[in-house]
Design a protein around this motif. Structure first.
Motif, PDB file in Angstrom:
ATOM      1  N   THR A  46       0.830  -1.198   0.000  1.00 23.11           N
ATOM      2  CA  THR A  46       0.000   0.000   0.000  1.00 23.11           C
ATOM      3  C   THR A  46       0.866   1.250   0.000  1.00 23.11           C
ATOM      4  O   THR A  46       2.090   1.167  -0.104  1.00 23.11           O
ATOM      5  N   ARG A  47       0.242   2.411   0.096  1.00 19.71           N
ATOM      6  CA  ARG A  47       0.944   3.688  -0.042  1.00 19.71           C
ATOM      7  C   ARG A  47       2.186   3.766   0.845  1.00 19.71           C
ATOM      8  O   ARG A  47       2.157   3.371   1.997  1.00 19.71           O
ATOM      9  N   GLY A  48       3.256   4.274   0.274  1.00 14.23           N
ATOM     10  CA  GLY A  48       4.531   4.318   0.977  1.00 14.23           C
ATOM     11  C   GLY A  48       5.241   2.991   0.931  1.00 14.23           C
ATOM     12  O   GLY A  48       6.226   2.783   1.641  1.00 14.23           O
ATOM     13  N   PHE A  49       4.747   2.080   0.089  1.00 11.54           N
ATOM     14  CA  PHE A  49       5.293   0.722  -0.030  1.00 11.54           C
ATOM     15  C   PHE A  49       5.313   0.008   1.315  1.00 11.54           C
ATOM     16  O   PHE A  49       6.229  -0.772   1.607  1.00 11.54           O
ATOM     17  N   LEU A  50       4.293   0.283   2.128  1.00 15.43           N
ATOM     18  CA  LEU A  50       4.105  -0.480   3.351  1.00 15.43           C
ATOM     19  C   LEU A  50       3.486  -1.822   2.966  1.00 15.43           C
ATOM     20  O   LEU A  50       2.663  -1.899   2.046  1.00 15.43           O
ATOM     21  N   GLU A  79       3.237  -7.143 -12.216  1.00 19.16           N
ATOM     22  CA  GLU A  79       3.551  -6.863 -10.818  1.00 19.16           C
ATOM     23  C   GLU A  79       4.130  -5.458 -10.656  1.00 19.16           C
ATOM     24  O   GLU A  79       3.830  -4.757  -9.678  1.00 19.16           O
ATOM     25  N   CYS A  80       4.970  -5.044 -11.609  1.00 21.06           N
ATOM     26  CA  CYS A  80       5.511  -3.685 -11.577  1.00 21.06           C
ATOM     27  C   CYS A  80       4.389  -2.657 -11.723  1.00 21.06           C
ATOM     28  O   CYS A  80       4.434  -1.590 -11.103  1.00 21.06           O
ATOM     29  N   ASN A  81       3.399  -2.978 -12.526  1.00 19.55           N
ATOM     30  CA  ASN A  81       2.269  -2.061 -12.693  1.00 19.55           C
ATOM     31  C   ASN A  81       1.483  -1.921 -11.389  1.00 19.55           C
ATOM     32  O   ASN A  81       0.990  -0.832 -11.074  1.00 19.55           O
ATOM     33  N   ILE A  82       1.367  -3.018 -10.631  1.00 20.51           N
ATOM     34  CA  ILE A  82       0.704  -2.943  -9.324  1.00 20.51           C
ATOM     35  C   ILE A  82       1.449  -1.973  -8.412  1.00 20.51           C
ATOM     36  O   ILE A  82       0.854  -1.107  -7.751  1.00 20.51           O
ATOM     37  N   LEU A  83       2.770  -2.085  -8.385  1.00 20.92           N
ATOM     38  CA  LEU A  83       3.571  -1.176  -7.561  1.00 20.92           C
ATOM     39  C   LEU A  83       3.465   0.263  -8.057  1.00 20.92           C
ATOM     40  O   LEU A  83       3.397   1.206  -7.260  1.00 20.92           O
ATOM     41  N   TYR A  84       3.434   0.419  -9.384  1.00 18.92           N
ATOM     42  CA  TYR A  84       3.322   1.758  -9.952  1.00 18.92           C
ATOM     43  C   TYR A  84       1.999   2.410  -9.550  1.00 18.92           C
ATOM     44  O   TYR A  84       1.964   3.608  -9.231  1.00 18.92           O
ATOM     45  N   GLU A  96      -0.717   6.852  -5.706  1.00 12.76           N
ATOM     46  CA  GLU A  96      -1.530   7.294  -4.569  1.00 12.76           C
ATOM     47  C   GLU A  96      -0.838   8.408  -3.791  1.00 12.76           C
ATOM     48  O   GLU A  96      -1.467   9.127  -3.020  1.00 12.76           O
ATOM     49  N   GLY A  97       0.463   8.563  -4.002  1.00 11.22           N
ATOM     50  CA  GLY A  97       1.208   9.645  -3.358  1.00 11.22           C
ATOM     51  C   GLY A  97       2.529   9.177  -2.805  1.00 11.22           C
ATOM     52  O   GLY A  97       2.657   8.041  -2.324  1.00 11.22           O
ATOM     53  N   ILE A  98       3.521  10.063  -2.905  1.00 12.72           N
ATOM     54  CA  ILE A  98       4.856   9.759  -2.385  1.00 12.72           C
ATOM     55  C   ILE A  98       4.906   9.967  -0.883  1.00 12.72           C
ATOM     56  O   ILE A  98       5.558   9.248  -0.167  1.00 12.72           O
TER      57      ILE A  98
END
Length: 210
Positions: free
Chosen positions: A160-164, A198-203, A208-210
């Motif tokens: 999720t956001r912030g790569f949590l 999978e990269c598109n999922i991360l993208y 959603e915001g940095i």
């Protein structure tokens, strides 16, 4: 000096307000008749001068476009512009027109990113830059536990956001990724073990915001 344009906002008539970063500062500058100049586009690398004018917003003067090879690919340009806008949201301070001192990391990150865009997929480049940014700012999550419930993660995780990272059920996520592949990416900054899907999922998470 050289900088990257992060955002352009229309002002009075054909004037524009330009947000950009150099290796040392984040600037908010005024450009008279800026709408007439096709040099001014979000994401572009430019050489420019700043003209200070007392209490008013400094002016952007003597602009020269520094061309990049990726700019021939409109899909890459669009994705690059999206990231630059997100970075602007991250760096800006509301209602402040004073130059803000920033680390050279952000400019170097963009410079390296434009070089990678020449040969690499744009979404992969953005994912790579974002993990670098999170690590630089001390926000990269590397625990093997869910950030929601703090229990150990299974093989399938949600990002999720912030790569949590979390259990998909903890955040009601409809998509999941392989835990080992994601953690390896966080550690090595290498996306080889992740598919384009999978990269598109991360993208999409980055959007959603940095």
């Amino acid at each position: 000096m050289q900088g990257f344009i992060l955002r352009i906002t229309k002002s009075i008539k054909e004037d524009v307000i330009v947000k950009l970063i150099t290796s040392r500062h984040y600037y908010t500058l005024y450009r008279f008749y800026g709408a007439r100049h096709n040099i001014l586009y979000t994401g572009r690398n430019i050489d420019f001068e700043v003209e200070h004018q007392g209490i008013y917003m400094p002016k952007l003067r003597n602009i020269f476009h520094i061309p990049k090879k990726y700019e021939m690919d409109l899909d890459k340009v669009y994705i690059w512009q999206q990231f630059c806008t997100l970075l602007d949201n991250h760096l800006q301070e509301p209602n402040s027109h004073e130059p803000k001192e920033i680390s050279s990391f952000y400019y170097n990150m963009l410079e390296n990113g434009t070089n990678r865009l020449i040969k690499q997929d744009a979404k992969r480049v953005v994912c790579y830059m974002y993990v670098e940014l999170l690590e630089f700012e001390g926000r990269l999550y590397k625990k093997d536990t869910c950030f929601i419930c703090d229990n150990r993660l299974d093989n399938e995780i949600a990002v999720t956001r912030g790569f949590l990272i979390a259990h998909p059920t903890c955040i009601n996520s409809q998509t999941s990724l392989d835990r080992d592949c994601v953690m390896q990416f966080f550690e090595t900054k290498n996306l080889m073990n992740l598919s384009n899907e999978e990269c598109n999922i991360l993208y999409q998470v980055i959007l959603e915001g940095i």
